[in-house]
Design a protein around this motif. Structure first.
Motif, PDB file in Angstrom:
ATOM      1  N   LEU A 141       0.854  -1.180   0.000  1.00  0.00           N
ATOM      2  CA  LEU A 141       0.000   0.000   0.000  1.00  0.00           C
ATOM      3  C   LEU A 141       0.895   1.236   0.000  1.00  0.00           C
ATOM      4  O   LEU A 141       1.737   1.406   0.885  1.00  0.00           O
ATOM      5  CB  LEU A 141      -0.917   0.004   1.227  1.00  0.00           C
ATOM      6  N   LEU A 142       0.718   2.084  -0.991  1.00  0.00           N
ATOM      7  CA  LEU A 142       1.523   3.305  -1.088  1.00  0.00           C
ATOM      8  C   LEU A 142       0.666   4.491  -0.652  1.00  0.00           C
ATOM      9  O   LEU A 142      -0.534   4.525  -0.917  1.00  0.00           O
ATOM     10  CB  LEU A 142       2.011   3.493  -2.526  1.00  0.00           C
ATOM     11  N   PRO A 143       1.194   5.488   0.049  1.00  0.00           N
ATOM     12  CA  PRO A 143       2.621   5.656   0.323  1.00  0.00           C
ATOM     13  C   PRO A 143       3.108   5.117   1.667  1.00  0.00           C
ATOM     14  O   PRO A 143       4.288   5.261   1.983  1.00  0.00           O
ATOM     15  CB  PRO A 143       2.762   7.181   0.304  1.00  0.00           C
ATOM     16  N   ASN A 144       2.237   4.522   2.506  1.00  0.00           N
ATOM     17  CA  ASN A 144       2.727   4.135   3.834  1.00  0.00           C
ATOM     18  C   ASN A 144       3.592   2.882   3.826  1.00  0.00           C
ATOM     19  O   ASN A 144       4.252   2.563   4.815  1.00  0.00           O
ATOM     20  CB  ASN A 144       1.561   3.965   4.819  1.00  0.00           C
ATOM     21  N   GLY A 145       3.574   2.119   2.717  1.00  0.00           N
ATOM     22  CA  GLY A 145       4.486   0.992   2.571  1.00  0.00           C
ATOM     23  C   GLY A 145       4.037  -0.302   3.209  1.00  0.00           C
ATOM     24  O   GLY A 145       4.793  -1.271   3.226  1.00  0.00           O
ATOM     25  N   ALA A 146       2.814  -0.370   3.740  1.00  0.00           N
ATOM     26  CA  ALA A 146       2.341  -1.595   4.372  1.00  0.00           C
ATOM     27  C   ALA A 146       2.252  -2.727   3.345  1.00  0.00           C
ATOM     28  O   ALA A 146       1.758  -2.536   2.231  1.00  0.00           O
ATOM     29  CB  ALA A 146       0.978  -1.361   5.012  1.00  0.00           C
ATOM     30  N   ILE A 147       2.733  -3.913   3.723  1.00  0.00           N
ATOM     31  CA  ILE A 147       2.803  -5.059   2.805  1.00  0.00           C
ATOM     32  C   ILE A 147       1.846  -6.151   3.259  1.00  0.00           C
ATOM     33  O   ILE A 147       1.775  -6.476   4.448  1.00  0.00           O
ATOM     34  CB  ILE A 147       4.243  -5.612   2.746  1.00  0.00           C
ATOM     35  N   THR A 148       1.135  -6.716   2.283  1.00  0.00           N
ATOM     36  CA  THR A 148       0.260  -7.863   2.523  1.00  0.00           C
ATOM     37  C   THR A 148       0.688  -9.007   1.630  1.00  0.00           C
ATOM     38  O   THR A 148       0.897  -8.813   0.426  1.00  0.00           O
ATOM     39  CB  THR A 148      -1.206  -7.515   2.226  1.00  0.00           C
ATOM     40  N   GLN A 149       0.831 -10.184   2.207  1.00  0.00           N
ATOM     41  CA  GLN A 149       1.123 -11.377   1.413  1.00  0.00           C
ATOM     42  C   GLN A 149      -0.194 -12.054   1.068  1.00  0.00           C
ATOM     43  O   GLN A 149      -0.947 -12.463   1.947  1.00  0.00           O
ATOM     44  CB  GLN A 149       2.023 -12.343   2.180  1.00  0.00           C
ATOM     45  N   LEU A 150      -0.484 -12.180  -0.231  1.00  0.00           N
ATOM     46  CA  LEU A 150      -1.761 -12.733  -0.668  1.00  0.00           C
ATOM     47  C   LEU A 150      -1.750 -14.250  -0.786  1.00  0.00           C
ATOM     48  O   LEU A 150      -2.772 -14.894  -0.572  1.00  0.00           O
ATOM     49  CB  LEU A 150      -2.175 -12.124  -2.013  1.00  0.00           C
ATOM     50  N   THR A 151      -0.633 -14.821  -1.189  1.00  0.00           N
ATOM     51  CA  THR A 151      -0.570 -16.271  -1.356  1.00  0.00           C
ATOM     52  C   THR A 151       0.650 -16.822  -0.636  1.00  0.00           C
ATOM     53  O   THR A 151       1.681 -16.146  -0.510  1.00  0.00           O
ATOM     54  CB  THR A 151      -0.500 -16.669  -2.840  1.00  0.00           C
ATOM     55  N   ARG A 152       0.516 -18.025  -0.157  1.00  0.00           N
ATOM     56  CA  ARG A 152       1.644 -18.720   0.476  1.00  0.00           C
ATOM     57  C   ARG A 152       1.425 -20.204   0.251  1.00  0.00           C
ATOM     58  O   ARG A 152       0.857 -20.909   1.088  1.00  0.00           O
ATOM     59  CB  ARG A 152       1.707 -18.398   1.969  1.00  0.00           C
ATOM     60  N   ASP A 153       1.810 -20.648  -0.921  1.00  0.00           N
ATOM     61  CA  ASP A 153       1.551 -22.030  -1.301  1.00  0.00           C
ATOM     62  C   ASP A 153       2.607 -22.502  -2.286  1.00  0.00           C
ATOM     63  O   ASP A 153       3.523 -21.762  -2.636  1.00  0.00           O
ATOM     64  CB  ASP A 153       0.142 -22.169  -1.901  1.00  0.00           C
ATOM     65  N   ASN A 154       2.475 -23.728  -2.733  1.00  0.00           N
ATOM     66  CA  ASN A 154       3.425 -24.303  -3.689  1.00  0.00           C
ATOM     67  C   ASN A 154       2.945 -24.210  -5.124  1.00  0.00           C
ATOM     68  O   ASN A 154       3.591 -24.747  -6.028  1.00  0.00           O
ATOM     69  CB  ASN A 154       3.695 -25.766  -3.318  1.00  0.00           C
ATOM     70  N   ALA A 155       1.810 -23.542  -5.346  1.00  0.00           N
ATOM     71  CA  ALA A 155       1.295 -23.332  -6.704  1.00  0.00           C
ATOM     72  C   ALA A 155       1.800 -21.972  -7.180  1.00  0.00           C
ATOM     73  O   ALA A 155       1.242 -20.939  -6.832  1.00  0.00           O
ATOM     74  CB  ALA A 155      -0.228 -23.380  -6.721  1.00  0.00           C
ATOM     75  N   ALA A 156       2.865 -21.969  -7.943  1.00  0.00           N
ATOM     76  CA  ALA A 156       3.507 -20.714  -8.336  1.00  0.00           C
ATOM     77  C   ALA A 156       2.560 -19.830  -9.139  1.00  0.00           C
ATOM     78  O   ALA A 156       1.945 -20.277 -10.106  1.00  0.00           O
ATOM     79  CB  ALA A 156       4.760 -21.002  -9.146  1.00  0.00           C
ATOM     80  N   GLN A 157       2.441 -18.562  -8.722  1.00  0.00           N
ATOM     81  CA  GLN A 157       1.630 -17.593  -9.443  1.00  0.00           C
ATOM     82  C   GLN A 157       2.501 -16.834 -10.450  1.00  0.00           C
ATOM     83  O   GLN A 157       3.718 -16.751 -10.303  1.00  0.00           O
ATOM     84  CB  GLN A 157       0.974 -16.603  -8.472  1.00  0.00           C
ATOM     85  N   SER A 158       1.858 -16.270 -11.458  1.00  0.00           N
ATOM     86  CA  SER A 158       2.572 -15.495 -12.471  1.00  0.00           C
ATOM     87  C   SER A 158       1.601 -14.531 -13.139  1.00  0.00           C
ATOM     88  O   SER A 158       0.396 -14.549 -12.860  1.00  0.00           O
ATOM     89  CB  SER A 158       3.218 -16.416 -13.516  1.00  0.00           C
ATOM     90  N   ASP A 159       2.117 -13.682 -14.021  1.00  0.00           N
ATOM     91  CA  ASP A 159       1.311 -12.763 -14.835  1.00  0.00           C
ATOM     92  C   ASP A 159       0.380 -11.898 -13.984  1.00  0.00           C
ATOM     93  O   ASP A 159      -0.842 -11.873 -14.182  1.00  0.00           O
ATOM     94  CB  ASP A 159       0.488 -13.538 -15.878  1.00  0.00           C
ATOM     95  N   LEU A 160       0.961 -11.157 -13.056  1.00  0.00           N
ATOM     96  CA  LEU A 160       0.156 -10.256 -12.222  1.00  0.00           C
ATOM     97  C   LEU A 160      -0.473  -9.166 -13.066  1.00  0.00           C
ATOM     98  O   LEU A 160       0.126  -8.661 -14.023  1.00  0.00           O
ATOM     99  CB  LEU A 160       1.030  -9.610 -11.151  1.00  0.00           C
ATOM    100  N   GLN A 161      -1.704  -8.761 -12.680  1.00  0.00           N
ATOM    101  CA  GLN A 161      -2.425  -7.750 -13.451  1.00  0.00           C
ATOM    102  C   GLN A 161      -3.512  -7.131 -12.572  1.00  0.00           C
ATOM    103  O   GLN A 161      -4.339  -7.850 -12.006  1.00  0.00           O
ATOM    104  CB  GLN A 161      -3.063  -8.401 -14.685  1.00  0.00           C
ATOM    105  N   PHE A 162      -3.501  -5.811 -12.445  1.00  0.00           N
ATOM    106  CA  PHE A 162      -4.589  -5.130 -11.758  1.00  0.00           C
ATOM    107  C   PHE A 162      -5.766  -4.980 -12.716  1.00  0.00           C
ATOM    108  O   PHE A 162      -5.602  -4.491 -13.840  1.00  0.00           O
ATOM    109  CB  PHE A 162      -4.154  -3.756 -11.252  1.00  0.00           C
ATOM    110  N   LEU A 163      -6.944  -5.385 -12.281  1.00  0.00           N
ATOM    111  CA  LEU A 163      -8.158  -5.222 -13.077  1.00  0.00           C
ATOM    112  C   LEU A 163      -8.769  -3.860 -12.798  1.00  0.00           C
ATOM    113  O   LEU A 163      -8.488  -3.217 -11.779  1.00  0.00           O
ATOM    114  CB  LEU A 163      -9.150  -6.331 -12.751  1.00  0.00           C
TER     115      LEU A 163
END
Length: 823
Positions: A141-163
């Protein structure tokens, strides 16, 4: 004056002497500087030191461990980069705040996930940043820099895209998901299956099955129940919106080439082709293994064997579940017989006559190994999409948009090349705030930047005898930043096009090789700069003309600074075969014009399409050291950017079409004449060497012009292009099935009978690029021809690019010995 300030002052003074206004028109003569240039030394060397082979071929850690993979932090206040760990192949991450001193501080393993990524993405108002770390998704989250981890698994994600609705989309395999950042809900948007579509249960065909269903009540009852379950499942999917949408079945035996989701998540474009099967015969023996056995390692196919499959382009409607195959027939030239002349020439050689006819060409997305950008580019508003397509015969590249209502492609630009469409300079995309495309094209002979409204004519933003690369558009469409070699082919600076006025502004004048990264706030440039004498370091400057440049890293070792290396001069060798000169580095010994005529060596760089006679630090740094060692021994050394080299425009690149090894050797002959006439060199004491493509050139020079050089060394050389890979070779020589004349004209193995002078052949045995087989076949041919003018050295544990210092040392001792004995 500090070392930092003196370095920048020297570079600025050098650049001021070299800069010139942007060239304008295609018809104008060459506009860049052709007088000899070199970048002055930036360190005080000890001229009393004598270079040794042992030192210059040692593990390159002694040079220093230069910054790699640098990128900006999300708040544009610092940069992150990797540095090789001393004595190891591992890399560590460093953080370098702009307002700090020194090279920055190491980032702990526990904090690596917080850095973001060079490929991080932002939402439309740039309030969120998303990136991948070890296959998991993180959001800041900008500008305060807070980080959220959305996934934590062994199924590798790719091709990030904001809708556009604020969700973050990504894929796992070929299933695409949208993550609601407020509720945390994850929704499957679409799943692609390379299977046949499942069908309703049916009575099996055949007499016995039919009778079984008639005679056995239990079987008939089970059949009825299966049909009812299938129908109930279909009804549930149709009437209950809580379920995931049905998958798209692309067919058994198909392979997904690429898939791209609309920012509105209402459509998807998918390219598919028939899955290719590996040839089990494509192996490479490895004789030095941990268990003592011989390992048969799988390797790439040969151009002779590879037949690329055409791609089918599908438009998937994610709202109603429909799929439409898009036709290529609207693309101009889609059915032209572009190889008619080639086919006719080869038919005539066979005593046949070729009749040209219209043919539907194989076409697909521009998704080759050398290009990392997506070939499907959606407009940020989600209402338009552009695709870059190429003919698999390598003669056409198209940019097309899509008529969603008519479900057809609308051609926007065609780049046709009678030789081959370049695998560089294919960047393209949309302006953010209008229905206008930007793209690079070589259509005027040099790669330049264009903009084109969907319903208007293209406008050329840059012009001249130089090449534009790596365009970066700002969010407000004010500027497109880019790299170009405008003032001299070997000097790369940063520029920007002002879209409102069409003006082009030069931003850096450092005088060597400069690449850049625009900061997320678009106010600063991270520069990666080097010279012939200074390996790459990181610098920062404001993103505006004439801004001060500040050096961020100092990673060169003290030992390297003491070494008496001298920069070569870049000279323009007049060509006997055209108006454009051949640019070359020349290394001069002290007092070379005095005394007896000198010995000389011409080095041939690899890759073919590569530039080495520039003013930046070379990937051939060991050769740079070796050439300095030779000058201490009284040699003159030349390193030519022969025809086929990068940096000099389309005609220079394609001069080798269907005749590799002919224009390049003509250029080497011009280099020999230049050395004799200008550098006090004895024509009868000149040798040549090179690796990969340079090894191929050494073969062709000694085989086809046996009196040109007195000795040559061919390292990891190509001997028969029919055995090389498909993506590279089919561009230049077509394929052996279509154009055997080109392969026989271009392959050294057909000319071995011309060898008269001493030849050293150095071959790595676990080379998965140019196979060891290339050397084996050529050596056998020389043996059968009873030729004794060659020696072979093999390197059992080495790939195409050597890894062991002992191998480098052995190889260059042999090269040096060859020249000492024969020159």
């Amino acid at each position: 004056m500090t070392q930092h300030h003196s370095t920048l002052l020297v570079l600025a003074l050098c650049s001021a002497l070299l800069s010139s206004p942007l060239a304008a028109k295609k018809a104008e003569p060459l506009s860049y500087q052709t007088t000899p240039v070199s970048v002055p030394a930036v360190h005080t060397a000890d001229s009393s030191l004598v270079l040794s082979m042992e030192q210059i071929m040692a593990d390159p850690d002694w040079i220093g461990r230069q910054p790699e993979a640098a990128y900006w932090s999300a708040d544009s206040s610092q940069v992150f980069y990797q540095q090789k760990r001393e004595g190891s192949e591992l890399r560590d991450w460093y953080a370098r705040p702009l307002n700090a001193q020194g090279n920055g501080t190491p980032v702990s393993l526990a904090q690596l996930h917080t850095l973001g990524s060079e490929t991080a993405i932002y939402n439309r108002d740039r309030s969120l940043q998303a990136w991948l770390f070890e296959g998991d998704v993180f959001v800041r989250l900008l500008p305060n820099g807070a980080i959220t981890q959305l996934t934590r698994d062994n199924a590798a994600q790719s091709d990030l895209q904001f809708l556009l609705d604020g969700r973050l989309a990504y894929r796992e395999g070929w299933s695409f998901y949208a993550h609601n950042l407020v509720s945390g809900q994850r929704t499957e948007l679409v799943s692609l299956k390379t299977e046949d579509s499942p069908k309703a249960p049916a009575v099996p065909s055949g007499y016995l099955a039919q009778e079984q269903h008639k005679l056995i009540a239990f079987i008939a009852k089970e059949q009825q129940a299966a049909e009812q379950r299938y129908q109930a499942k279909q009804q549930l999917k149709q009437q209950n919106n809580s379920l995931a949408p049905g998958a798209f079945y692309l067919g058994k035996g198909m392979q997904v080439v690429a898939a791209s989701l609309s920012p509105k998540a209402d459509y998807m474009l998918v390219s598919v082709r028939k899955a290719s099967k590996r040839n089990d015969n494509d192996i490479m023996p490895n004789y030095i293994t941990a268990n003592g056995d011989i390992a048969a390692q799988p390797v790439r196919g040969r151009v002779n064997d590879v037949v690329p499959a055409p791609q089918r382009l599908l438009l998937l409607n994610l709202q109603d579940g429909s799929s439409t195959e898009l036709s290529y027939s609207s693309l101009p030239g889609y059915n032209e017989d572009v190889l008619a002349e080639v086919k006719a020439e080869n038919a005539k050689a066979r005593g046949e006559k070729y009749k040209s006819e219209k043919v539907i060409r194989d076409i697909g997305l521009m998704t080759d190994w050398y290009w990392s950008q997506s070939a499907i580019r959606w407009h940020s508003n989600g209402q338009q999409v552009a695709l870059m397509l190429k003919a698999l015969d390598n003669k056409d590249r198209w940019i097309a948009t899509l008529d969603f209502a008519g479900k057809k492609l609308l051609p926007q630009h065609r780049l046709h090349d009678k030789a081959w469409v370049n695998y560089a300079f294919n960047d393209f995309g949309w302006l953010n705030n209008s229905d206008t495309l930007y793209y690079l094209s070589e259509e005027t002979g040099y790669a330049h930047l264009y903009v084109k409204p969907l319903k208007g004519k293209a406008k050329k933003l840059t012009s001249g005898t130089f090449e534009v690369a790596n365009p970066v558009l700002t969010q407000d469409d004010s500027y497109i930043y880019f790299q170009a070699n405008q003032s001299h082919p070997g000097i790369y600076e940063v520029y920007r096009a002002v879209l409102a006025s069409g003006e082009v502004e030069q931003l850096t004048k450092l005088g060597g090789s400069t690449s850049f990264s625009l900061s997320p706030d678009e106010q600063k440039l991270l520069l990666n700069f080097s010279t012939n004498l200074l390996p790459n370091e990181l610098y920062v400057a404001e993103a505006k003309p004439a801004a001060a440049v500040t050096r961020l890293t100092h990673t060169v070792s003290e030992l390297f600074k003491q070494m008496p290396f001298k920069a070569p001069q870049i000279v323009a060798v007049p060509s006997s075969h055209g108006e454009q000169p051949v640019f070359a580095k020349v290394y001069y010994p002290d007092n070379y014009q005095q005394g007896e005529k000198r010995r000389a060596v011409i080095f041939n760089h690899g890759a073919g399409y590569l530039q080495n006679s520039d003013l930046g630090w070379s990937g051939y740094f060991r050769e740079f050291f070796f050439h300095n060692l030779l000058t201490q021994q009284g040699y003159v050394v030349m390193d030519m950017d022969y025809r086929a080299s990068k940096g000099y425009g389309r005609d220079w690149r394609t001069a080798i079409y269907r005749r590799m090894g002919t224009p390049e050797i003509e250029d080497l002959a011009d280099g020999v004449n230049w050395l004799v006439e200008n550098a006090n060199v004895d024509r009868n004491r000149i040798g040549t060497y090179g690796g990969s493509y340079g090894g191929f050139m050494t073969f062709m020079a000694l085989f086809t012009q046996p009196d040109l050089f007195q000795a040559g060394a061919a390292l990891r050389p190509v001997s028969d292009w029919a055995y090389y890979n498909h993506p590279y070779t089919s561009n230049i020589l077509n394929t052996p099935a279509i154009d055997p004349i080109a392969y026989e004209r271009s392959s050294p193995i057909y000319f071995t009978q011309g060898l008269k002078k001493p030849l050293l052949i150095n071959a790595p045995m676990v080379d998965d690029n140019v196979f060891f087989q290339d050397v084996v076949r050529l050596v056998q041919r020389l043996i059968e021809q009873e030729n004794i003018n060659f020696e072979t050295a093999i390197y059992p544990v080495e790939p195409h690019g050597f890894r062991q210092p002992s191998s480098w040392l052995d190889e260059y001792r042999r090269i040096y010995k060859l020249f000492e004995q024969n020159l």
